[in-house]
Design an enzyme around this catalytic site. Structure first.
Site, PDB file in Angstrom:
ATOM      1  N   GLY A  57      -4.322 -18.981 -10.444  1.00  0.00           N
ATOM      2  CA  GLY A  57      -4.107 -17.596 -10.036  1.00  0.00           C
ATOM      3  C   GLY A  57      -4.012 -17.509  -8.532  1.00  0.00           C
ATOM      4  O   GLY A  57      -4.393 -18.450  -7.829  1.00  0.00           O
ATOM      5  N   CYS A  84      -6.938 -25.213 -11.299  1.00  0.00           N
ATOM      6  CA  CYS A  84      -6.690 -24.639  -9.979  1.00  0.00           C
ATOM      7  C   CYS A  84      -7.636 -23.467  -9.701  1.00  0.00           C
ATOM      8  O   CYS A  84      -8.833 -23.680  -9.591  1.00  0.00           O
ATOM      9  CB  CYS A  84      -5.211 -24.261  -9.868  1.00  0.00           C
ATOM     10  SG  CYS A  84      -4.708 -24.048  -8.163  1.00  0.00           S
ATOM     11  N   TYR A  85      -7.132 -22.250  -9.646  1.00  0.00           N
ATOM     12  CA  TYR A  85      -8.053 -21.110  -9.459  1.00  0.00           C
ATOM     13  C   TYR A  85      -9.139 -21.134 -10.537  1.00  0.00           C
ATOM     14  O   TYR A  85     -10.306 -20.837 -10.267  1.00  0.00           O
ATOM     15  CB  TYR A  85      -7.276 -19.788  -9.517  1.00  0.00           C
ATOM     16  CG  TYR A  85      -8.152 -18.563  -9.335  1.00  0.00           C
ATOM     17  CD1 TYR A  85      -8.506 -18.131  -8.070  1.00  0.00           C
ATOM     18  CD2 TYR A  85      -8.638 -17.864 -10.434  1.00  0.00           C
ATOM     19  CE1 TYR A  85      -9.323 -17.022  -7.899  1.00  0.00           C
ATOM     20  CE2 TYR A  85      -9.452 -16.762 -10.274  1.00  0.00           C
ATOM     21  CZ  TYR A  85      -9.790 -16.339  -9.001  1.00  0.00           C
ATOM     22  OH  TYR A  85     -10.608 -15.254  -8.832  1.00  0.00           O
ATOM     23  N   HIS A 176      -2.108 -28.849 -11.405  1.00  0.00           N
ATOM     24  CA  HIS A 176      -1.531 -28.193 -12.587  1.00  0.00           C
ATOM     25  C   HIS A 176      -0.991 -29.227 -13.577  1.00  0.00           C
ATOM     26  O   HIS A 176       0.135 -29.705 -13.416  1.00  0.00           O
ATOM     27  CB  HIS A 176      -0.388 -27.258 -12.165  1.00  0.00           C
ATOM     28  CG  HIS A 176      -0.866 -26.043 -11.449  1.00  0.00           C
ATOM     29  ND1 HIS A 176      -1.235 -24.895 -12.107  1.00  0.00           N
ATOM     30  CD2 HIS A 176      -1.072 -25.805 -10.138  1.00  0.00           C
ATOM     31  CE1 HIS A 176      -1.628 -23.992 -11.229  1.00  0.00           C
ATOM     32  NE2 HIS A 176      -1.555 -24.523 -10.015  1.00  0.00           N
ATOM     33  N   GLU A 178       0.138 -28.742 -16.438  1.00  0.00           N
ATOM     34  CA  GLU A 178       1.158 -28.184 -17.340  1.00  0.00           C
ATOM     35  C   GLU A 178       2.563 -28.283 -16.779  1.00  0.00           C
ATOM     36  O   GLU A 178       3.531 -28.054 -17.494  1.00  0.00           O
ATOM     37  CB  GLU A 178       0.841 -26.715 -17.676  1.00  0.00           C
ATOM     38  CG  GLU A 178       0.824 -25.747 -16.502  1.00  0.00           C
ATOM     39  CD  GLU A 178      -0.485 -25.779 -15.731  1.00  0.00           C
ATOM     40  OE1 GLU A 178      -1.294 -26.693 -15.975  1.00  0.00           O
ATOM     41  OE2 GLU A 178      -0.704 -24.909 -14.887  1.00  0.00           O
ATOM     42  N   ASP A 233      17.197 -14.593 -32.361  1.00  0.00           N
ATOM     43  CA  ASP A 233      15.927 -13.962 -32.717  1.00  0.00           C
ATOM     44  C   ASP A 233      16.068 -13.019 -33.907  1.00  0.00           C
ATOM     45  O   ASP A 233      15.315 -13.106 -34.879  1.00  0.00           O
ATOM     46  CB  ASP A 233      15.346 -13.195 -31.517  1.00  0.00           C
ATOM     47  CG  ASP A 233      15.208 -14.086 -30.306  1.00  0.00           C
ATOM     48  OD1 ASP A 233      15.172 -15.317 -30.489  1.00  0.00           O
ATOM     49  OD2 ASP A 233      15.151 -13.561 -29.178  1.00  0.00           O
ATOM     50  N   LYS A 375      10.476 -19.003 -27.698  1.00  0.00           N
ATOM     51  CA  LYS A 375      11.870 -19.176 -28.098  1.00  0.00           C
ATOM     52  C   LYS A 375      12.115 -20.511 -28.816  1.00  0.00           C
ATOM     53  O   LYS A 375      12.798 -20.550 -29.836  1.00  0.00           O
ATOM     54  CB  LYS A 375      12.752 -19.101 -26.850  1.00  0.00           C
ATOM     55  CG  LYS A 375      14.220 -19.078 -27.138  1.00  0.00           C
ATOM     56  CD  LYS A 375      14.677 -17.670 -27.350  1.00  0.00           C
ATOM     57  CE  LYS A 375      16.138 -17.580 -27.670  1.00  0.00           C
ATOM     58  NZ  LYS A 375      16.537 -16.185 -27.878  1.00  0.00           N
TER      59      LYS A 375
END
Ligand code: XMP
Length: 519
Positions: A57, A84-85, A176, A178, A233, A375
């Site tokens: 964040g 992180c944050y 991070h 990710e 979708d 998605k």
């Protein structure tokens, strides 16, 4: 509520929180993102997570009043990973100390973490090559770790890059894992969910069965209407709902006359003939095209189409009689309430055409069977439901259709030229095996005529622009680097095969500063 093992991601406003969820979903773990403001003691108890992740964040934990999780999270007895944050929050909450950023200790971009301490199950498969590349983005840093924690990895700018309290299964990383630039980041998520005891029970096969049961329970024997656009979708939603409730579902396909070549016929063939789904094909092209007659302002075009669409949809939906539900292909990214630190509404670049206003206006309840999916998961579900791969992998197409690919006034003549050019261009891309590498490709017909020479004669025809971009989510994009051979072959084909175009250009604008569509 899902029966799967659940992981809770508490969002502190990082730009990349969604990526954490995607990494976990790829590992067959069901997770949800919730902004820290919504995560109360009661919420935590009801959610009953098997593990918790604190996202990064933009704030500083050294600032009084900065975002925190409820302190009861530490007493749940489940593993927690702070990123992180989130790492700094964990340290500060549990008795460590964080210092505000100074230039000397801030780290942005690529860094290398080296092993420290005895190692841990969390790092299984890491540090094989001695050190690991990671992506850092922090101003503040941990100056003192909390009691019970030990250091497992260090980097030059983050002596406490990886820390852990193995007894409580609390883990904290400064970087991070990710993001793509932490190439081995997936391993850390794998280790974390394994030590948290996840069964990996989130699969599309299981999801399909559950979603069908849920739709049946929600709808009972009532009638459902689904607006079909031809996009992935709404198509997946329609097929899934039809599988659940059969002919209680009717699809309404509004053809606004701004679709691509053969598109309407393909949609009708696929859903009515192939899937036997009751389908109203509302050919309203005359209505839309006459409303757009003489309109050249992009926003007026968009608003005209959006408003008419709602009226027309409502009119045709009424033909079904007695429907109580409206089905929509809403996805998880539309549902996530992300933490906004900017405050205030952002500037409207384009007013998007969507059917968000429909349910309230029509007094219908919503069925949204894709609300929990990203998605790529919708594509996997479409595959599971037997939709053809060529259909599932289709490029996005905007609600206002070709209207926004025909800058200036729209005429039937221009639309016909545009359709032909677009079909040739897409055929070229497919022939060269490039379709799946490109996020979106299309032709825009420019509102200028230029002089050319063909055979021995003068031509005075339209110019067009080819657009092809790579993107992850449509928010940012870069132009696709076609070879010159591809471009010249395509230009030649378009000029030879499409009467009305005598000049082809390639749009090399990225987004920002451009947008993907021309209007
Ligand atoms: P822009 O042009 O804003 O487009 O860079 C980003 C993505 O959104 C699509 N797009 C729309 N999709 N209704 C939609 O459903 C719309 O009104 C609309 N306008 C743009 C565009 O095709 C691209 O994928």
């Amino acid at each position: 509520m899902t029966q799967h093992d659940r992981l809770l991601i508490i969002d502190f406003g990082s730009q990349v929180t969604q990526l954490i969820a995607r990494r976990l979903r790829e590992l067959n773990v069901y997770c949800e993102i919730h902004p820290y403001q919504n995560v109360t003691d009661a919420f935590l108890a009801a959610f009953a997570p098997r593990a918790v992740i604190f996202s990064g964040g933009p704030d500083s934990v050294t600032r009084p009043g900065s975002p925190r999780p409820p302190q009861s999270v530490y007493a749940l007895g489940v593993p927690i990973l702070g990123i992180c944050y989130g790492q700094q929050v964990m340290m500060q909450d549990l008795g460590g100390r964080v210092e505000a950023g100074e230039h000397a200790t801030a780290e942005f971009g690529r860094a290398y973490v080296e092993q420290a301490g005895r190692g841990d199950e969390f790092l299984s498969g890491w540090f094989q090559g001695g050190r690991e590349q990671v992506w850092m983005s922090h101003g503040d840093h941990v100056a003192e770790i909390a009691p019970g924690f030990q250091v497992l990895g260090t980097s030059p700018g983050a002596p406490f890059a990886i820390t852990a309290d193995p007894a409580r299964r609390f883990y904290a990383v400064q970087f991070h894992p990710e993001v793509h630039h932490t190439p081995n980041g997936r391993t850390l998520y794998e280790n974390f969910i394994r030590l948290a005891g996840f069964r990996g029970d989130w699969t599309m096969g299981a999801y399909r069965e559950e979603a069908i049961a849920k739709i049946r329970a929600q709808v009972g024997d009532a009638k459902v209407i689904c607006g079909l656009s031809g996009g992935v979708d709404s198509s997946v939603a329609a097929v899934l709902i039809h599988e659940a409730i059969g002919d209680q579902l009717t699809c309404v396909f509004v053809d606004h006359g701004l679709l691509r070549q053969n598109e309407a016929a393909e949609v009708v063939a696929m859903f009515r003939d192939n899937y036997n789904i009751p389908l109203i094909h509302a050919d309203e092209s005359d209505l839309f095209l006459s409303a757009l007659d003489g309109v050249s302002d992009p926003e007026v075009k968009r608003k005209t189409i959006g408003k008419l669409f709602i009226d027309v949809f409502q009119k045709h939906a009424a033909e079904v009689g007695g429907a109580e539900f409206l089905a929509q292909g809403t996805l998880y990214p539309d549902v996530i309430e992300s933490v906004s630190f900017s405050g205030g509404p952002s500037v409207t670049i384009k007013s998007h055409h969507n059917v968000g206003g429909l349910p309230a206006k029509m007094g219908l309840k919503l069925v949204e069977p894709l609300r929990e999916l990203f998605k790529d998961e919708v594509r996997a579900l479409g595959h599971e439901l037997g939709l053809p791969a060529s259909f599932i992998g289709r490029h996005p197409f905007p609600g206002p259709g070709l209207a926004i690919r025909c800058p200036g006034e729209i005429t039937r003549e221009k639309l016909a030229i545009l359709r032909k050019a677009d079909a040739v261009y897409i055929d070229q891309i497919r022939r060269h095996g490039l379709y799946d590498e490109i996020w979106q490709a299309f032709v825009a017909l420019l509102p200028v005529r230029t002089v050319g020479v063909m055979g021995d004669g003068r031509t005075y025809d339209y110019a067009c622009a080819l657009r092809a971009v790579t993107s992850v989510d449509g928010m940012t994009a870069d132009y696709y680097p076609f070879t010159h051979d591809f471009l010249s072959e395509t230009a030649t084909r378009i000029i030879n095969e499409v009467k009305g175009i005598n000049r082809v250009t390639y749009d090399i604008t990225s987004k920002p500063p451009g947008t993907i569509e021309w209007e």
